[in-house]
Scaffold this motif. Structure first.
Motif, mmCIF file in Angstrom:
data_model
loop_
_atom_site.group_PDB
_atom_site.id
_atom_site.type_symbol
_atom_site.label_atom_id
_atom_site.label_comp_id
_atom_site.label_asym_id
_atom_site.label_seq_id
_atom_site.Cartn_x
_atom_site.Cartn_y
_atom_site.Cartn_z
ATOM 1 N N ARG A 104 0.841 -1.201 0.000
ATOM 2 C CA ARG A 104 0.000 0.000 0.000
ATOM 3 C C ARG A 104 0.873 1.248 0.000
ATOM 4 O O ARG A 104 1.839 1.323 0.747
ATOM 5 N N ALA A 105 0.495 2.205 -0.815
ATOM 6 C CA ALA A 105 1.255 3.451 -0.896
ATOM 7 C C ALA A 105 0.978 4.313 0.332
ATOM 8 O O ALA A 105 -0.152 4.354 0.835
ATOM 9 N N ASP A 106 2.020 5.000 0.818
ATOM 10 C CA ASP A 106 1.818 5.887 1.958
ATOM 11 C C ASP A 106 1.395 7.268 1.471
ATOM 12 O O ASP A 106 1.322 7.538 0.270
ATOM 13 N N ARG A 107 1.081 8.164 2.415
ATOM 14 C CA ARG A 107 0.566 9.487 2.059
ATOM 15 C C ARG A 107 1.567 10.290 1.237
ATOM 16 O O ARG A 107 1.195 11.007 0.309
ATOM 17 N N LYS A 108 2.835 10.170 1.587
ATOM 18 C CA LYS A 108 3.867 10.923 0.872
ATOM 19 C C LYS A 108 3.929 10.503 -0.593
ATOM 20 O O LYS A 108 4.027 11.346 -1.499
ATOM 21 N N GLU A 109 3.843 9.203 -0.830
ATOM 22 C CA GLU A 109 3.882 8.702 -2.202
ATOM 23 C C GLU A 109 2.638 9.129 -2.981
ATOM 24 O O GLU A 109 2.720 9.487 -4.152
ATOM 25 N N LEU A 110 1.483 9.105 -2.317
ATOM 26 C CA LEU A 110 0.251 9.506 -2.979
ATOM 27 C C LEU A 110 0.268 10.995 -3.327
ATOM 28 O O LEU A 110 -0.167 11.392 -4.414
ATOM 29 N N PHE A 111 0.767 11.828 -2.394
ATOM 30 C CA PHE A 111 0.856 13.260 -2.683
ATOM 31 C C PHE A 111 1.826 13.507 -3.831
ATOM 32 O O PHE A 111 1.566 14.348 -4.709
ATOM 33 N N SER A 112 2.937 12.780 -3.833
ATOM 34 C CA SER A 112 3.918 12.919 -4.910
ATOM 35 C C SER A 112 3.291 12.560 -6.256
ATOM 36 O O SER A 112 3.518 13.245 -7.257
ATOM 37 N N ALA A 113 2.490 11.510 -6.273
ATOM 38 C CA ALA A 113 1.831 11.089 -7.509
ATOM 39 C C ALA A 113 0.828 12.146 -7.965
ATOM 40 O O ALA A 113 0.779 12.497 -9.153
ATOM 41 N N TRP A 114 0.046 12.680 -7.028
ATOM 42 C CA TRP A 114 -0.939 13.712 -7.359
ATOM 43 C C TRP A 114 -0.259 14.972 -7.896
ATOM 44 O O TRP A 114 -0.668 15.526 -8.923
ATOM 45 N N PHE A 115 0.781 15.414 -7.214
ATOM 46 C CA PHE A 115 1.480 16.628 -7.606
ATOM 47 C C PHE A 115 2.175 16.444 -8.955
ATOM 48 O O PHE A 115 2.187 17.360 -9.779
ATOM 49 N N SER A 116 2.733 15.250 -9.186
ATOM 50 C CA SER A 116 3.369 14.972 -10.473
ATOM 51 C C SER A 116 2.329 15.030 -11.591
ATOM 52 O O SER A 116 2.591 15.582 -12.665
ATOM 53 N N GLY A 117 1.146 14.459 -11.339
ATOM 54 C CA GLY A 117 0.094 14.506 -12.342
ATOM 55 C C GLY A 117 -0.298 15.935 -12.691
ATOM 56 O O GLY A 117 -0.447 16.286 -13.875
ATOM 57 N N LEU A 118 -0.437 16.776 -11.677
ATOM 58 C CA LEU A 118 -0.812 18.173 -11.892
ATOM 59 C C LEU A 118 0.257 18.917 -12.679
ATOM 60 O O LEU A 118 -0.038 19.583 -13.677
ATOM 61 N N THR A 119 1.495 18.803 -12.246
ATOM 62 C CA THR A 119 2.572 19.570 -12.887
ATOM 63 C C THR A 119 2.888 19.058 -14.286
ATOM 64 O O THR A 119 3.239 19.847 -15.168
ATOM 65 N N ILE A 120 2.763 17.756 -14.499
ATOM 66 C CA ILE A 120 2.990 17.226 -15.845
ATOM 67 C C ILE A 120 1.956 17.793 -16.809
ATOM 68 O O ILE A 120 2.271 18.184 -17.935
ATOM 69 N N THR A 121 0.699 17.852 -16.381
ATOM 70 C CA THR A 121 -0.354 18.407 -17.234
ATOM 71 C C THR A 121 -0.112 19.885 -17.502
ATOM 72 O O THR A 121 -0.255 20.355 -18.637
ATOM 73 N N LEU A 122 0.252 20.635 -16.486
ATOM 74 C CA LEU A 122 0.483 22.074 -16.660
ATOM 75 C C LEU A 122 1.658 22.350 -17.586
ATOM 76 O O LEU A 122 1.718 23.408 -18.215
ATOM 77 N N GLY A 123 2.593 21.406 -17.665
ATOM 78 C CA GLY A 123 3.747 21.584 -18.535
ATOM 79 C C GLY A 123 3.668 20.776 -19.817
ATOM 80 O O GLY A 123 4.656 20.681 -20.558
ATOM 81 N N ASN A 124 2.495 20.195 -20.088
ATOM 82 C CA ASN A 124 2.333 19.328 -21.257
ATOM 83 C C ASN A 124 1.913 20.151 -22.475
ATOM 84 O O ASN A 124 0.810 20.703 -22.509
ATOM 85 N N PRO A 125 2.755 20.250 -23.493
ATOM 86 C CA PRO A 125 2.401 21.063 -24.673
ATOM 87 C C PRO A 125 1.150 20.546 -25.383
ATOM 88 O O PRO A 125 0.420 21.322 -26.000
ATOM 89 N N LYS A 126 0.894 19.242 -25.300
ATOM 90 C CA LYS A 126 -0.307 18.678 -25.930
ATOM 91 C C LYS A 126 -1.574 19.214 -25.271
ATOM 92 O O LYS A 126 -2.549 19.561 -25.940
ATOM 93 N N THR A 127 -1.545 19.304 -23.935
ATOM 94 C CA THR A 127 -2.696 19.826 -23.194
ATOM 95 C C THR A 127 -2.898 21.310 -23.477
ATOM 96 O O THR A 127 -4.024 21.769 -23.701
ATOM 97 N N ILE A 128 -1.799 22.044 -23.489
ATOM 98 C CA ILE A 128 -1.867 23.481 -23.766
ATOM 99 C C ILE A 128 -2.437 23.729 -25.163
ATOM 100 O O ILE A 128 -3.310 24.576 -25.359
ATOM 101 N N ALA A 129 -1.940 22.962 -26.136
ATOM 102 C CA ALA A 129 -2.403 23.123 -27.518
ATOM 103 C C ALA A 129 -3.890 22.807 -27.640
ATOM 104 O O ALA A 129 -4.619 23.494 -28.362
ATOM 105 N N PHE A 130 -4.362 21.794 -26.905
ATOM 106 C CA PHE A 130 -5.769 21.419 -27.011
ATOM 107 C C PHE A 130 -6.677 22.524 -26.496
ATOM 108 O O PHE A 130 -7.607 22.951 -27.189
#
Length: 208
Positions: A104-130
């Protein structure tokens, strides 16, 4: 209020854009393989939040303002590119580990996954272009009210991305058993790193 044709066009365009492999979905698969479904869906919520931010920017006309301040927009592009390069390096040098399906993932790992998802999307040129280029071609944003945004576009965006993301996560879970070897994990994570590096190059190219 949006017509049926515009709604269906938005669903189709968003679903297709999300399904095309990019930094977001590639990272989602890698995280789901290494850490399981809970971590995968946690990361997916971050990815979806990033999409909702860009959707809001497009709907409320802030995209025009962003493009008016060219130096600021260039700085954001470079910052996103640097972050994607850092993520690419992290994925490239990932140290393969034995996959514990019951862990089972701990809270730190889950927050890291959530934050990575957010920042990857914000920096994703494909998302920006869409959202800033393709979306205005799919529907007339001048006719989108606050009610339409909150009661229709936001729920539709969440449902479409959740459905597409769930397919990627479930597919990743099905292949976890085949990725127990260090070699297979290296291929997966280095492929993810290469895609993120290409995305970063795309971000920089837009500013040149």
């Amino acid at each position: 209020m949006l017509g049926t044709a515009q709604i269906l066009s938005y669903i189709a365009a968003l679903g297709l854009a999300a399904a095309i492999p990019g930094p977001g979905m590639t990272a989602l698969v890698a995280r789901s393989v290494s850490s399981g479904a809970v971590t995968g869906f946690t990361m997916l919520t971050g990815l979806i939040l990033g999409d909702l931010i860009y959707l809001s920017i497009a709907v409320f006309g802030l995209a025009v303002i962003a493009h008016s301040f060219t130096p600021l927009f260039t700085l954001i592009n470079w910052a996103a590119a640097i972050y994607l390069c850092w993520l690419a390096w992290q994925f490239w040098k990932y140290n393969p580990q034995a996959i514990d399906i019951d862990r089972r993932a701990d809270r730190k790992e889950l927050f890291s996954a959530w934050f990575s998802g957010l920042t990857i999307t914000l920096g994703n040129p494909k998302t920006i272009a869409f959202y800033l280029a393709i979306l205005p071609l799919v529907m007339s944003l001048d006719n989108v009210s606050l009610q339409t945004w909150g009661m229709m576009l936001v729920p539709l965006t969440i449902l479409v991305l959740l459905a597409v993301g769930a397919i990627f996560i479930l597919a990743a879970l099905r292949i976890r058993h085949f990725l127990t070897s260090a070699h297979a994990q290296k291929i997966l994570f280095r492929s993810a790193g290469a895609i993120m590096l290409l995305a970063a190059v795309g971000m920089v190219a837009k500013t040149l």
